[in-house]
Design an enzyme around this catalytic site. Structure first.
Site, PDB file in Angstrom:
ATOM      1  N   LYS A   1       0.839  -1.214   0.000  1.00  0.00           N
ATOM      2  CA  LYS A   1       0.000   0.000   0.000  1.00  0.00           C
ATOM      3  C   LYS A   1       0.865   1.252   0.000  1.00  0.00           C
ATOM      4  O   LYS A   1       0.586   2.211  -0.726  1.00  0.00           O
ATOM      5  CB  LYS A   1      -0.932  -0.031   1.209  1.00  0.00           C
ATOM      6  CG  LYS A   1      -1.998   1.049   1.212  1.00  0.00           C
ATOM      7  CD  LYS A   1      -3.091   0.788   2.209  1.00  0.00           C
ATOM      8  CE  LYS A   1      -2.627   0.760   3.635  1.00  0.00           C
ATOM      9  NZ  LYS A   1      -1.951  -0.400   4.126  1.00  0.00           N
TER      10      LYS A   1
ATOM     11  N   THR B   1       3.877   1.403  -1.153  1.00  0.00           N
ATOM     12  CA  THR B   1       4.520   1.418  -2.471  1.00  0.00           C
ATOM     13  C   THR B   1       3.614   2.083  -3.498  1.00  0.00           C
ATOM     14  O   THR B   1       4.058   2.914  -4.301  1.00  0.00           O
ATOM     15  CB  THR B   1       4.858  -0.020  -2.913  1.00  0.00           C
ATOM     16  OG1 THR B   1       5.731  -0.618  -1.947  1.00  0.00           O
ATOM     17  CG2 THR B   1       5.524  -0.030  -4.283  1.00  0.00           C
TER      18      THR B   1
ATOM     19  N   ARG C   1       2.875   7.567   7.138  1.00  0.00           N
ATOM     20  CA  ARG C   1       3.241   7.308   8.528  1.00  0.00           C
ATOM     21  C   ARG C   1       4.719   6.923   8.618  1.00  0.00           C
ATOM     22  O   ARG C   1       5.318   6.479   7.652  1.00  0.00           O
ATOM     23  CB  ARG C   1       2.401   6.161   9.106  1.00  0.00           C
ATOM     24  CG  ARG C   1       0.947   6.482   9.295  1.00  0.00           C
ATOM     25  CD  ARG C   1       0.173   5.242   9.747  1.00  0.00           C
ATOM     26  NE  ARG C   1       0.237   4.195   8.729  1.00  0.00           N
ATOM     27  CZ  ARG C   1      -0.030   2.912   8.958  1.00  0.00           C
ATOM     28  NH1 ARG C   1      -0.357   2.515  10.170  1.00  0.00           N
ATOM     29  NH2 ARG C   1       0.027   2.033   7.981  1.00  0.00           N
TER      30      ARG C   1
ATOM     31  N   LYS D   1       7.713  -7.901   9.263  1.00  0.00           N
ATOM     32  CA  LYS D   1       7.567  -7.293   7.946  1.00  0.00           C
ATOM     33  C   LYS D   1       8.852  -6.697   7.393  1.00  0.00           C
ATOM     34  O   LYS D   1       8.977  -6.486   6.202  1.00  0.00           O
ATOM     35  CB  LYS D   1       6.497  -6.186   7.989  1.00  0.00           C
ATOM     36  CG  LYS D   1       5.079  -6.708   8.102  1.00  0.00           C
ATOM     37  CD  LYS D   1       4.077  -5.584   8.158  1.00  0.00           C
ATOM     38  CE  LYS D   1       4.022  -4.814   6.868  1.00  0.00           C
ATOM     39  NZ  LYS D   1       2.978  -3.772   6.864  1.00  0.00           N
TER      40      LYS D   1
ATOM     41  N   ALA E   1      -2.934   0.506  12.625  1.00  0.00           N
ATOM     42  CA  ALA E   1      -4.358   0.573  12.273  1.00  0.00           C
ATOM     43  C   ALA E   1      -5.171  -0.553  12.888  1.00  0.00           C
ATOM     44  O   ALA E   1      -6.399  -0.476  12.915  1.00  0.00           O
ATOM     45  CB  ALA E   1      -4.526   0.555  10.759  1.00  0.00           C
TER      46      ALA E   1
ATOM     47  N   PHE F   1      -3.454  -1.058   6.771  1.00  0.00           N
ATOM     48  CA  PHE F   1      -4.184  -2.295   6.505  1.00  0.00           C
ATOM     49  C   PHE F   1      -5.348  -2.080   5.541  1.00  0.00           C
ATOM     50  O   PHE F   1      -5.260  -1.249   4.642  1.00  0.00           O
ATOM     51  CB  PHE F   1      -4.619  -2.956   7.815  1.00  0.00           C
ATOM     52  CG  PHE F   1      -3.460  -3.361   8.691  1.00  0.00           C
ATOM     53  CD1 PHE F   1      -2.426  -4.155   8.196  1.00  0.00           C
ATOM     54  CD2 PHE F   1      -3.360  -2.929  10.008  1.00  0.00           C
ATOM     55  CE1 PHE F   1      -1.338  -4.517   8.998  1.00  0.00           C
ATOM     56  CE2 PHE F   1      -2.279  -3.293  10.809  1.00  0.00           C
ATOM     57  CZ  PHE F   1      -1.275  -4.087  10.306  1.00  0.00           C
TER      58      PHE F   1
ATOM     59  N   PHE G   1       2.914  -7.867  -8.664  1.00  0.00           N
ATOM     60  CA  PHE G   1       4.062  -8.568  -8.085  1.00  0.00           C
ATOM     61  C   PHE G   1       4.711  -9.443  -9.162  1.00  0.00           C
ATOM     62  O   PHE G   1       4.085  -9.771 -10.186  1.00  0.00           O
ATOM     63  CB  PHE G   1       3.634  -9.426  -6.893  1.00  0.00           C
ATOM     64  CG  PHE G   1       3.501  -8.650  -5.607  1.00  0.00           C
ATOM     65  CD1 PHE G   1       4.425  -8.785  -4.586  1.00  0.00           C
ATOM     66  CD2 PHE G   1       2.448  -7.759  -5.422  1.00  0.00           C
ATOM     67  CE1 PHE G   1       4.310  -8.065  -3.409  1.00  0.00           C
ATOM     68  CE2 PHE G   1       2.320  -7.036  -4.251  1.00  0.00           C
ATOM     69  CZ  PHE G   1       3.261  -7.194  -3.242  1.00  0.00           C
TER      70      PHE G   1
ATOM     71  N   TRP H   1       6.290  -0.761  -8.496  1.00  0.00           N
ATOM     72  CA  TRP H   1       7.438  -1.361  -7.803  1.00  0.00           C
ATOM     73  C   TRP H   1       8.615  -1.463  -8.774  1.00  0.00           C
ATOM     74  O   TRP H   1       9.747  -1.095  -8.452  1.00  0.00           O
ATOM     75  CB  TRP H   1       7.080  -2.746  -7.269  1.00  0.00           C
ATOM     76  CG  TRP H   1       8.148  -3.334  -6.376  1.00  0.00           C
ATOM     77  CD1 TRP H   1       8.214  -3.262  -5.015  1.00  0.00           C
ATOM     78  CD2 TRP H   1       9.317  -4.073  -6.795  1.00  0.00           C
ATOM     79  NE1 TRP H   1       9.343  -3.898  -4.559  1.00  0.00           N
ATOM     80  CE2 TRP H   1      10.042  -4.404  -5.622  1.00  0.00           C
ATOM     81  CE3 TRP H   1       9.813  -4.472  -8.022  1.00  0.00           C
ATOM     82  CZ2 TRP H   1      11.229  -5.121  -5.656  1.00  0.00           C
ATOM     83  CZ3 TRP H   1      11.014  -5.181  -8.074  1.00  0.00           C
ATOM     84  CH2 TRP H   1      11.703  -5.505  -6.887  1.00  0.00           C
TER      85      TRP H   1
END
Length: 560
Positions: free
Chosen positions: A75, A77, A98, A109, A277, A305, A385, A413
């Site tokens: 998100k 990205t 954030r 992560k 979140a 999220f 992806f 990406w």
């Protein structure tokens, strides 16, 4: 796509960043309106908001997502890539994000500053100590905890019941061993023994306050309202009673100033605040978003999220606190997450599975329905992806077209802003041509029960809510205190629309279980704890920290 794929940190370390002075000059800031933190970071003065108060406000674009997999769906990205793409098509754009917490950075992560060629930089700094804002929040929070215990030790003039101290301590790391502790052991000189515990810093009410405050005075006023404990007569004890709101504000004075950095393509970005979140409200600061909307014509921001968590809280909590009027929502969807919602195990997500993808589309459908219920234009962004197949992407595109949902591929990406031009063009078109009728999900004058029920049924798709005996008592008490007019901040698993993380896809015939309510009077919301969500996470069996190091030049290795 090349098989020799560089890691995010390798891409970031090879970036050609502009000196922060150059970014500041592009924003036309005076020398009094910023202060450098090294060569590539700066703090911006709140006086900018006063100077630009009469300037037209830029368009605010919120980036949200479907329910994610444990690894995240990119998100941030897409947020960075869309911001870069909007600039590439000639739109004056800033990004508002954030700040990553060290908890997930060192935990499951890894880093969180975007990815590939859509990152904010300096990535190493942002993912580690940055400008010290989170440390300042940690210090202010724990200073208050120390003052509470000192007050009790020094005679307890406020008649605090040590069994009802609700202000825990915090640490910006995942550490399950600290969830429940005993403090004050060692005899009369060491304090009064009592049960205590630690939350992660990003779950601190002070983090929420910093992110919802609109000025230094508002910050102090909110801090003064924090409830730290209850007396033997069960009356709330606040920071104002302890007379330390001034000291806490002093500790947070610099942290309240937004942090200016840049993307890999030198798009200006404000990174400020970092509440989770799933256990907090999941949005960057009101001040950063509002400042970006005055410095640029378009602002791309994100909320943590899925739309059931971050977006709902952005639209029901943050917009009210900051007077923010959002213009459009981008819903990030990934092939791999949709396949997981369709029943594919995590270790098989790289394999093509069109049927599972089709089954998982029910999750995306619910999030689109939620954003429509808020009355906002929306676009689905397919975050591509490496292992996504053309057939899977075409299946998702076709389904969106059949449902009348705007959809674009975000190949940001791999390609940075160039890979998001179609998405940027569609976003501008929808903002320009679509009708907006933004309406929060509930009325603030509704009861606590009615507000929680509205979120559970309208956003999650639940049949209703089950309140524990304790939660029912708390609702009665909070109403007597006048706290029932606050918005609600749901603490819920991010992996499911329900409060059970194993129920993927679009579960039906379920209820939400609210076990406890917590008043965040300074932040101005009521936290509703559901399921087994924790306010101090734990580390996985193999934390991301195991792969981190520094090379002989002092550069980070394995940060993401």
């Amino acid at each position: 796509m090349s098989s020799n794929v560089k890691s995010d940190i390798e891409i970031a370390q090879q970036a050609k960043m502009k000196r922060i002075q150059d970014i500041v000059d592009e924003l036309k800031l005076s020398v009094e309106e910023w202060e450098p933190y090294g060569h590539f970071k700066a703090k911006l003065s709140l006086s900018i908001l006063d100077r630009l108060k009469d300037k037209p406000t830029g368009k605010v674009i919120l980036v949200t997502a479907i329910n994610p997999t444990p690894a995240g769906e990119g998100k941030s990205t897409v947020t960075v890539g869309l911001g870069q793409a909007l600039n590439k098509i000639g739109k004056n754009t800033m990004i508002a994000l954030r700040e990553p917490s060290l908890g997930p950075t060192m935990g499951i992560k890894g880093g969180a500053a975007g990815g590939g060629y859509s990152q904010v930089v300096p990535m190493e700094d942002i993912n580690l100590h940055f400008t010290g804002d989170i440390h300042a929040i940690t210090t202010a929070h724990n200073a208050l905890a120390a003052i509470v215990d000192n007050h009790i030790h020094r005679g307890n003039e406020l008649n605090i019941d040590v069994r009802r101290v609700v202000w825990k301590r915090v640490l910006d790391l995942n550490d399950r061993a600290l969830r429940n502790v005993i403090v004050g052991l060692g005899g009369p000189l060491q304090g009064v023994p009592r049960e205590d515990g630690f939350d992660i810093t990003v779950a601190s009410e002070i983090m929420a306050i910093l992110c919802l405050a609109t000025s230094l005075d508002d910050l102090k006023e909110r801090l003064s309202r924090i409830v730290v404990a209850y007396t033997f007569e069960e009356n709330p004890v606040t920071v104002k009673d302890l007379q330390v709101e001034g000291a806490l504000t002093l500790l947070l004075r610099d942290a309240l100033k937004p942090n200016l950095v840049q993307t890999l393509e030198n798009t200006p970005a404000l990174i400020h605040g970092g509440p989770f979140a799933n256990i907090a409200h999941g949005c960057n600061s009101v001040i950063a978003t509002k400042m970006a909307s005055k410095l640029a014509d378009y602002v791309v921001t994100e909320a943590g999220f899925g739309a059931d968590l971050g977006a709902e809280k952005f639209l029901d909590i943050k917009t009210r606190a900051g007077g923010i009027d959002p213009d459009l929502v981008v819903i990030v969807a990934t092939i791999r997450a949709l396949k997981m919602h369709g029943g594919v195990p995590k270790d098989e997500l790289k394999s093509k599975n069109v049927e599972a993808l089709k089954k998982g589309l029910a999750n995306l459908e619910k999030h689109v329905e939620t954003i429509r219920a808020f009355g906002l234009p929306h676009v689905v962004a397919i975050n591509r992806f490496i292992h996504d197949t053309d057939e899977e992407i075409d299946t998702l595109r076709t389904w969106c077209h059949e449902q009348g949902i705007n959809v674009e591929l975000a190949d940001v990406w791999e390609k940075g802003g160039s890979g998001g031009k179609d998405l940027a063009t569609r976003v501008v078109k929808e903002i320009t041509n679509s009708k907006k009728d933004f309406t929060p999900m509930y009325d603030l004058d509704s009861s606590i029960e009615e507000k929680i029920t509205a979120i559970a049924t309208k956003v999650y798709g639940a049949t209703g809510v089950e309140f524990s005996k304790e939660a029912k008592i708390q609702m009665t008490v909070f109403s007597k205190m006048g706290w029932d007019k606050f918005p609600i901040c749901m603490a819920k698993t991010q992996y499911s629309l329900s409060d059970d993380p194993t129920k993927l896809g679009r579960p039906t015939n379920f209820t939400i279980s609210v076990r406890e309510l917590k008043p965040a009077v300074g932040a101005g919301f009521i936290v509703a704890l559901t399921g087994n969500v924790m306010t101090m996470p734990g580390l996985p069996k193999e934390p991301a920290a195991l792969k981190m190091d520094v090379d002989e030049h002092g550069r980070a290795v394995g940060l993401f």
